[in-house]
Scaffold this motif. Structure first.
Motif, PDB file in Angstrom:
ATOM      1  N   ASN A   1     -10.484 -19.080 -21.805  1.00 18.66           N
ATOM      2  CA  ASN A   1     -11.420 -19.928 -21.058  1.00 18.66           C
ATOM      3  C   ASN A   1     -11.978 -21.028 -21.945  1.00 18.66           C
ATOM      4  O   ASN A   1     -13.132 -21.417 -21.798  1.00 18.66           O
ATOM      5  N   THR A   2     -11.186 -21.543 -22.837  1.00 18.01           N
ATOM      6  CA  THR A   2     -11.632 -22.611 -23.729  1.00 18.01           C
ATOM      7  C   THR A   2     -10.671 -23.773 -23.626  1.00 18.01           C
ATOM      8  O   THR A   2      -9.635 -23.678 -22.961  1.00 18.01           O
TER       9      THR A   2
ATOM     10  N   GLU B   1     -19.533 -23.778 -13.895  1.00 17.22           N
ATOM     11  CA  GLU B   1     -19.101 -25.017 -13.258  1.00 17.22           C
ATOM     12  C   GLU B   1     -17.631 -24.955 -12.843  1.00 17.22           C
ATOM     13  O   GLU B   1     -17.249 -25.439 -11.769  1.00 17.22           O
ATOM     14  N   MET B   2     -16.795 -24.351 -13.704  1.00 19.15           N
ATOM     15  CA  MET B   2     -15.374 -24.227 -13.365  1.00 19.15           C
ATOM     16  C   MET B   2     -15.187 -23.371 -12.119  1.00 19.15           C
ATOM     17  O   MET B   2     -14.373 -23.695 -11.232  1.00 19.15           O
ATOM     18  N   LYS B   3     -15.928 -22.293 -12.029  1.00 15.13           N
ATOM     19  CA  LYS B   3     -15.811 -21.437 -10.849  1.00 15.13           C
ATOM     20  C   LYS B   3     -16.313 -22.159  -9.606  1.00 15.13           C
ATOM     21  O   LYS B   3     -15.730 -22.035  -8.519  1.00 15.13           O
ATOM     22  N   ALA B   4     -17.393 -22.926  -9.768  1.00 17.00           N
ATOM     23  CA  ALA B   4     -17.897 -23.707  -8.642  1.00 17.00           C
ATOM     24  C   ALA B   4     -16.861 -24.731  -8.204  1.00 17.00           C
ATOM     25  O   ALA B   4     -16.632 -24.938  -7.001  1.00 17.00           O
ATOM     26  N   LEU B   5     -16.201 -25.370  -9.184  1.00 16.22           N
ATOM     27  CA  LEU B   5     -15.151 -26.339  -8.869  1.00 16.22           C
ATOM     28  C   LEU B   5     -13.999 -25.659  -8.139  1.00 16.22           C
ATOM     29  O   LEU B   5     -13.484 -26.180  -7.137  1.00 16.22           O
ATOM     30  N   GLN B   6     -13.579 -24.505  -8.641  1.00 17.78           N
ATOM     31  CA  GLN B   6     -12.477 -23.789  -8.002  1.00 17.78           C
ATOM     32  C   GLN B   6     -12.819 -23.426  -6.557  1.00 17.78           C
ATOM     33  O   GLN B   6     -11.976 -23.529  -5.664  1.00 17.78           O
TER      34      GLN B   6
ATOM     35  N   ASP C   1      -4.640 -23.982  -3.348  1.00 15.46           N
ATOM     36  CA  ASP C   1      -4.392 -22.641  -3.873  1.00 15.46           C
ATOM     37  C   ASP C   1      -4.576 -22.682  -5.387  1.00 15.46           C
ATOM     38  O   ASP C   1      -3.723 -23.182  -6.110  1.00 15.46           O
ATOM     39  N   VAL C   2      -5.690 -22.152  -5.857  1.00 22.98           N
ATOM     40  CA  VAL C   2      -5.956 -22.134  -7.298  1.00 22.98           C
ATOM     41  C   VAL C   2      -5.791 -20.737  -7.881  1.00 22.98           C
ATOM     42  O   VAL C   2      -6.083 -20.515  -9.046  1.00 22.98           O
ATOM     43  N   GLY C   3      -5.312 -19.809  -7.056  1.00 18.12           N
ATOM     44  CA  GLY C   3      -5.245 -18.429  -7.519  1.00 18.12           C
ATOM     45  C   GLY C   3      -6.631 -17.819  -7.522  1.00 18.12           C
ATOM     46  O   GLY C   3      -7.479 -18.143  -6.697  1.00 18.12           O
ATOM     47  N   GLU C   4      -6.870 -16.942  -8.481  1.00 14.33           N
ATOM     48  CA  GLU C   4      -8.174 -16.286  -8.580  1.00 14.33           C
ATOM     49  C   GLU C   4      -9.241 -17.276  -9.052  1.00 14.33           C
ATOM     50  O   GLU C   4      -8.987 -18.105  -9.927  1.00 14.33           O
ATOM     51  N   VAL C   5     -10.421 -17.190  -8.465  1.00 11.93           N
ATOM     52  CA  VAL C   5     -11.551 -18.001  -8.933  1.00 11.93           C
ATOM     53  C   VAL C   5     -12.101 -17.314 -10.178  1.00 11.93           C
ATOM     54  O   VAL C   5     -12.943 -16.422 -10.118  1.00 11.93           O
ATOM     55  N   ASP C   6     -11.585 -17.733 -11.334  1.00 18.37           N
ATOM     56  CA  ASP C   6     -11.866 -17.022 -12.579  1.00 18.37           C
ATOM     57  C   ASP C   6     -12.394 -17.934 -13.687  1.00 18.37           C
ATOM     58  O   ASP C   6     -12.642 -17.487 -14.803  1.00 18.37           O
ATOM     59  N   GLY C   7     -12.550 -19.230 -13.400  1.00 20.93           N
ATOM     60  CA  GLY C   7     -13.029 -20.145 -14.426  1.00 20.93           C
ATOM     61  C   GLY C   7     -11.967 -20.604 -15.398  1.00 20.93           C
ATOM     62  O   GLY C   7     -12.256 -21.384 -16.319  1.00 20.93           O
TER      63      GLY C   7
ATOM     64  N   PRO D   1     -10.628 -31.485 -15.325  1.00 15.68           N
ATOM     65  CA  PRO D   1     -11.823 -31.433 -14.476  1.00 15.68           C
ATOM     66  C   PRO D   1     -13.065 -31.939 -15.209  1.00 15.68           C
ATOM     67  O   PRO D   1     -13.339 -31.550 -16.342  1.00 15.68           O
ATOM     68  N   THR D   2     -13.791 -32.804 -14.545  1.00 20.93           N
ATOM     69  CA  THR D   2     -15.001 -33.382 -15.124  1.00 20.93           C
ATOM     70  C   THR D   2     -16.192 -33.119 -14.200  1.00 20.93           C
ATOM     71  O   THR D   2     -16.027 -32.762 -13.031  1.00 20.93           O
ATOM     72  N   ARG D   3     -17.378 -33.330 -14.731  1.00 23.32           N
ATOM     73  CA  ARG D   3     -18.576 -33.178 -13.905  1.00 23.32           C
ATOM     74  C   ARG D   3     -18.598 -34.232 -12.782  1.00 23.32           C
ATOM     75  O   ARG D   3     -19.122 -33.970 -11.709  1.00 23.32           O
ATOM     76  N   GLU D   4     -18.048 -35.407 -13.062  1.00 24.36           N
ATOM     77  CA  GLU D   4     -17.977 -36.418 -12.012  1.00 24.36           C
ATOM     78  C   GLU D   4     -17.161 -35.909 -10.831  1.00 24.36           C
ATOM     79  O   GLU D   4     -17.558 -36.064  -9.664  1.00 24.36           O
ATOM     80  N   LEU D   5     -16.012 -35.279 -11.123  1.00 27.20           N
ATOM     81  CA  LEU D   5     -15.198 -34.735 -10.042  1.00 27.20           C
ATOM     82  C   LEU D   5     -15.954 -33.630  -9.306  1.00 27.20           C
ATOM     83  O   LEU D   5     -15.966 -33.590  -8.066  1.00 27.20           O
ATOM     84  N   LEU D   6     -16.590 -32.751 -10.060  1.00 28.13           N
ATOM     85  CA  LEU D   6     -17.354 -31.655  -9.448  1.00 28.13           C
ATOM     86  C   LEU D   6     -18.420 -32.217  -8.520  1.00 28.13           C
ATOM     87  O   LEU D   6     -18.588 -31.738  -7.384  1.00 28.13           O
TER      88      LEU D   6
END
Length: 401
Positions: A81-82, A348-353, A362-368, A393-398
């Protein structure tokens, strides 16, 4: 470290007149879950139905124990997750560079044989050898039989691991596996971390002593690793990656690491992409533009051999780092980190997913984790919104979503 991608076995695998006649991946032999002792009994019965005799099945399955720490490790893969810069800087420590170069000289004769006979360069083998076991210094302290049985019993991915149990049983019947074998949390063993089915298909007697010893023989380990890469589609004596400089006017939606993203190198050159140092390594090949942290971060051209590395490991950041480390070991400079926006937090990644899923992706599992599905969805939404479609993925996209 490996995230599994296990290929099917097509060849018959037999012991005497019975035993394992064919092992198939992604096959559920017995129902998962329930009591572990009951599960062991069902696996043993299945083995006996495959005509393994009691003198083989009794000691093999009788030694199996449930290993909770294996389940804990399976659920805890936060290292993936990095982002590429943080991950590569963590893994490519100076001691690994120094040790890699020392081993390249120490085992020059072995590497030269592999390069001549199998066409796999030493940089790639040194990279995986380093990341998997620190050049054989630590091959794992999980009991392999317990690990494979535990993951076969667990209902998360039993179809991936149950065939590995029967491959281990086959090796045990041949006298090539011990119930006390130690290895990684996901069942891989030896200096280059191979699963039992890998060993049966791709194990290579590199030192010519009549056995394949992946724990103690450097020659066997390196030849087996090279043989495995060849089976994954490695093309002899071709490049895999080189760092490039990209123009600001680049059509970013053309970037990506999937097979459909490849195009002739001359097309990338026509867009203004150029090697950061030296000349094109594969001017006549097709290649893809990989932007591990978007258009403001590092940039690499990847060649068809890069795809073979995904068969070794399914993690984008791991493969990108291993491929880059291999170039460093073969003389490439440190990459230019650029000015990529910081990675989104896990939340934020999970929120984006979740937002991407809501839009039908289809992003698969919402796992970040920024996997292939999430990257593709991010790129599609960036293009729809008129943002640079670089799959980062950026905060602007989110916020725009």
């Amino acid at each position: 470290m490996r995230i599994l991608k296990i290929l099917s076995i097509a060849a018959a695998l037999a012991v005497g007149g019975g035993g394992l006649q064919a092992a198939e991946t992604e096959k559920l032999y017995v129902e998962c879950g329930g009591s572990f002792s009951g599960f062991v009994a069902k696996m043993k019965a299945q083995a006996e139905a495959m005509t393994y005799p009691p003198q083989v099945t009794d000691p093999f399955f009788g030694a199996a124990n449930y290993l909770q720490r294996t389940i804990n490790a399976d659920r805890r893969q936060g290292i993936f997750n990095t982002d590429f810069i943080d991950f590569s800087r963590k893994l490519i420590a100076q001691y690994r560079l120094d040790k890699g170069r020392q081993n390249a000289q120490k085992y020059d004769a072995i590497f030269s044989r592999i390069e001549q006979e199998l066409g796999v360069p030493r940089g790639i083998l040194l990279s995986f050898w380093a990341f998997e076991t620190d050049f054989g210094a630590f091959t794992g302290d999980f009991n392999t039989l317990d690990t494979l049985m535990t993951l076969s019993h667990d209902c998360r991915r039993p179809e991936l691991f149950q065939p590995q149990v029967f491959a281990a049983l086959e090796l045990y019947a041949r006298g090539q596996f011990s119930v006390n074998q130690q290895g990684a949390w996901a069942g891989e063993v030896g200096q280059v971390q191979m699963l039992p089915m890998d060993i049966m298909q791709r194990g290579y007697d590199g030192d010519g002593d009549g056995t394949v010893d992946l724990d103690n023989s450097v020659a066997d380990s390196l030849f087996s690793g090279a043989n495995m890469l060849r089976s994954f589609g490695w093309r002899p004596n071709e490049p895999w990656m080189q760092e490039v400089v990209v123009p600001d006017s680049m059509p970013w939606e053309e970037s990506g690491v999937q097979p459909e993203d490849y195009r002739p190198v001359e097309e990338w050159a026509a867009w203004g992409v150029r090697p950061r140092s030296g000349s094109w390594q594969g001017p006549d090949l097709e290649a893809a533009l990989m932007l591990p942290m978007g258009h403001e971060g590092p940039a690499f051209i990847i060649y068809p051999n890069y795809q073979a590395l995904f068969e070794w490991n399914q993690s984008f950041v791991y493969v990108a780092t291993a491929a880059y480390f291999a170039t460093r070991l073969e003389g490439a400079p440190v990459y230019d980190p650029g000015n990529a926006p910081a990675r989104l937090s896990d939340a934020e990644m999970k929120a984006l997913q979740r937002k991407l899923v809501a839009r039908g992706h289809d992003v698969g599992e919402v796992d970040g984790i920024l996997g292939a599905g999430t990257r593709a969805a991010v790129q599609a939404e960036q293009e729809r919104l008129g943002l640079p479609a670089d799959a980062w993925p950026t905060r602007e996209l989110l916020n725009r979503l």
